[in-house]
Design an enzyme around this catalytic site. Structure first.
Site, PDB file in Angstrom:
ATOM      1  N   LYS A 134       0.857  -1.184   0.000  1.00 17.15           N
ATOM      2  CA  LYS A 134       0.000   0.000   0.000  1.00 17.15           C
ATOM      3  C   LYS A 134       0.895   1.235   0.000  1.00 17.15           C
ATOM      4  CE  LYS A 134      -3.923   1.943   2.587  1.00 17.15           C
ATOM      5  NZ  LYS A 134      -4.788   1.724   3.768  1.00 17.15           N
ATOM      6  N   SER A 173      -9.666   1.518   2.739  1.00 18.90           N
ATOM      7  CA  SER A 173      -8.805   2.298   1.882  1.00 18.90           C
ATOM      8  C   SER A 173      -7.749   1.493   1.129  1.00 18.90           C
ATOM      9  CB  SER A 173      -8.105   3.384   2.709  1.00 18.90           C
ATOM     10  OG  SER A 173      -7.244   2.794   3.668  1.00 18.90           O
ATOM     11  N   SER A 222      -9.766  -0.794   6.930  1.00 21.03           N
ATOM     12  CA  SER A 222      -9.172  -0.561   5.608  1.00 21.03           C
ATOM     13  C   SER A 222      -8.402  -1.733   5.009  1.00 21.03           C
ATOM     14  CB  SER A 222      -8.250   0.661   5.651  1.00 21.03           C
ATOM     15  OG  SER A 222      -9.017   1.840   5.597  1.00 21.03           O
TER      16      SER A 222
END
Lengths: 99, 492
Positions: free
Chosen positions: B77, B152, B176
């Protein structure tokens, strides 16, 4: 307690947070933040008499450590990402503050 | 063969010299090239760097042979700092930021032999549940191009679901990792707060943030967690608890759940759970029962208040954490007439709308006169939520895990909720409690809706007892084949 925001309040909060908002953003955020705050205000209905706050779930703190000199980030590397750095003196430069 | 392979299989292939790390790496890079134009899961592809690294594993074969993730392609990420590799947090303000150091979790996966192929798209500063808050555009769900992958960590979930990589890292502040895992049909694990060092994770809500793996199998999640977990002197909140051998524990358990008590908070399911999702969860619970688990009704009376508590606590922490983006030490700077003017313009142009909303809400709830009514109150209710879980996990009727849906609905359409932030927040109802209470939780693929969209089963466990979550998830995986199903895009 009253809930929701006025446009002036949102403008004041934006100044505190160093966010320069455009007029359209100000109108939009006033509505959206009022919605969220009105909803979030439901926490005020919950009885929390004598309930301590939880700021963090960490149960142990290893605050003490031996005070040893260890390698750290190289100064030039630390300055490398700065928008305006003075590499020779090792400083971050900012716009004029006084006068 | 490589395409559908798990991390475990690729590592074994490297170990047995059936495949070189470079072959595995080139294959993953080719999939990015083929699939990512449609998915937009990656902000940065590190092709040359990855190949050089893979070749070094091949050259130094003896050294890497026994590493737990040797040769495994890994996506990170884009809020995890990578030395010398651009790390943007999907924000304009960090668009050109190149960190001078690695996050501890990244360094540990590096030491475990993994090969970073790129940085994945996410909501800006990890604030969002749909990946639509990325400054670089949304990610598409591999199962349906017109739907969000969740967020996310949407890019990480999409990359794993599409079979580009078998392993990705995400971060989970309010769901997330788990929510996008659920909406994309992969495994997503949020470890106990303190289990994994947060050093080098771009901070959002520091009392809530945890880094966790996304994988296609439970066994891969066990390997990845084992590699990243453990105390780190660079993060004072990382815990000294010993890290079990998770893969070995799975082998020992052998899929049995006899004597395992699993709590189900049925009353929480009243909160707008889609009928297809509910059906899938009920069927999953029956599978666990058939494996020997006992299902127990548990009450989490304060969990229904978790959303307001979360959005008061997380925004307060965010407003403080994001004060550092001021155009001075790193990141974007807008020209301004004087210092304050520069700050205001830099942050106005550098941050997107959702980040601005959260900074302002957080600034407000921390401000004099409102602190007690909102922030302090939220922290007190946080204590009540925590106690509900403690009660369920202790005493004579104690359960070892609590099961519920990961999300109340399957993947929603891109654009459907962007204009109404509150609606977007409400969908986090099942995930935020684990962060507030600091508990480990995992999302496991447990079926599909009628529209052929994945559904996730969430299991929450006791502090530092990720092993039980993995054991239950593994038992479920043995009896079901959802995890083997692949989206059309990955089969093309």
């Amino acid at each position: 307690m009253r809930t929701g925001f006025s446009r002036d309040e949102v403008a004041a909060i934006a100044r505190l947070a160093h966010l320069e908002l455009e007029t359209t953003e100000l109108d939009l955020f006033t509505r959206q933040l009022s919605d969220v705050l009105t909803y979030a205000a439901e926490v005020q209905q919950i009885d929390t008499t004598a309930i301590p706050p939880t700021a963090s779930v960490v149960t142990r703190h290893a605050a003490d450590r031996t005070d040893e000199v260890r390698p750290s980030l190289d100064r030039n590397e630390a300055l490398a990402g700065a928008p305006d750095a003075a590499l020779e003196t090792g400083l971050f430069k900012v716009p004029r503050v006084i006068g | 063969m490589i395409e559908a392979a798990t991390a475990h299989e690729l590592r074994d292939a490297f170990r047995a010299r059936r495949l070189s790390a470079a072959e595995i790496c080139r294959d993953a890079l080719a999939r990015i090239e083929r699939l990512d134009p449609a998915l937009h899961a990656f902000n940065t592809v590190a092709a040359d760097r990855a190949l050089a690294r893979a070749e070094s594993l091949d050259r130094d074969f003896e050294r890497w042979r026994d590493a737990p993730l040797a040769g495994v392609p890994l996506a990170l990420k884009d809020n995890l700092c990578t030395r010398g590799l651009r790390t943007t947090a999907s924000s304009r303000i960090l668009e050109q930021y190149v960190p001078p150091y690695d996050a501890t979790a990244v360094a540990r996966l590096d030491a475990a032999g993994a090969v970073v192929v790129g940085k994945t798209n996410c909501d800006e500063f990890a604030m969002g549940s749909s990946n639509e808050n990325s400054a670089f555009g949304p990610v598409c769900n591999p199962w349906a191009a017109d739907r969000t992958p969740g967020g996310s960590s949407g890019g990480s979930a999409a990359a794993v679901a599409a079979g580009i990589v078998p392993l990705a890292l995400g971060s989970d502040t309010g769901g997330s990792v788990r929510q996008p895992a659920g909406l994309c049909g992969v495994i997503g694990l949020k470890p106990t707060y303190g289990r994994v060092s947060r050093y080098g994770l771009i901070a959002f809500g520091s009392s809530l943030d945890q880094i966790g793996p996304l994988t296609r199998t439970v066994a891969d999640a066990a390997i990845a967690l084992g590699a990243i977990a453990g105390e780190d002197p660079a993060d004072a909140t990382s815990a000294p608890e010993p890290v079990p051998d998770y893969p070995a524990a799975l082998d020992d358990a052998g899929g049995g759940l006899r004597g395992c008590r699993i709590g189900v908070p049925w009353s929480l399911f009243e909160q707008g759970v889609d009928p297809d999702v509910r059906r899938a969860i009920e069927a999953a619970l029956q599978v666990l029962q058939a494996r020997g688990a006992t299902l127990v009704d548990v009450a989490l009376p304060h969990a229904q208040h978790a959303i307001p508590v979360y959005y008061l606590v997380a925004t307060a922490e965010a407003s403080s954490n994001l004060a550092r983006y001021d155009g001075v030490r790193y990141g974007y700077r807008a020209p301004g007439a004087g210092l304050r003017d520069m700050y205001g313009k830099t942050r106005a142009l550098g941050f997107g709308a959702e980040v601005k909303r959260r900074i302002m809400l957080g600034t407000y709830v921390l401000s004099a006169g409102y602190y007690d009514a909102y922030y302090l109150k939220a922290q007190q209710v946080r204590t009540l939520i925590l106690r509900d879980y403690e009660q369920a996990f202790s005493g004579p009727g104690a359960v070892e895990a609590i099961a519920m849906p990961t999300s109340p609905t399957a993947a929603f359409r891109l654009g459907e909720r962007v204009s109404d932030p509150l609606q977007m927040y409400l969908a986090d109802v099942f995930t935020v409690s684990a962060n507030l209470a600091g508990l480990p939780a995992i999302s496991v693929p447990c079926g599909f809706t009628a529209a052929r969209l994945p559904v996730g089963l969430q299991l929450t466990g006791r502090r530092f007892d990720e092993a039980t979550l993995l054991r239950v998830a593994d038992a479920y995986e043995r009896d079901t084949e959802w995890w083997k199903q692949r989206p059309q895009i990955a089969r093309a």
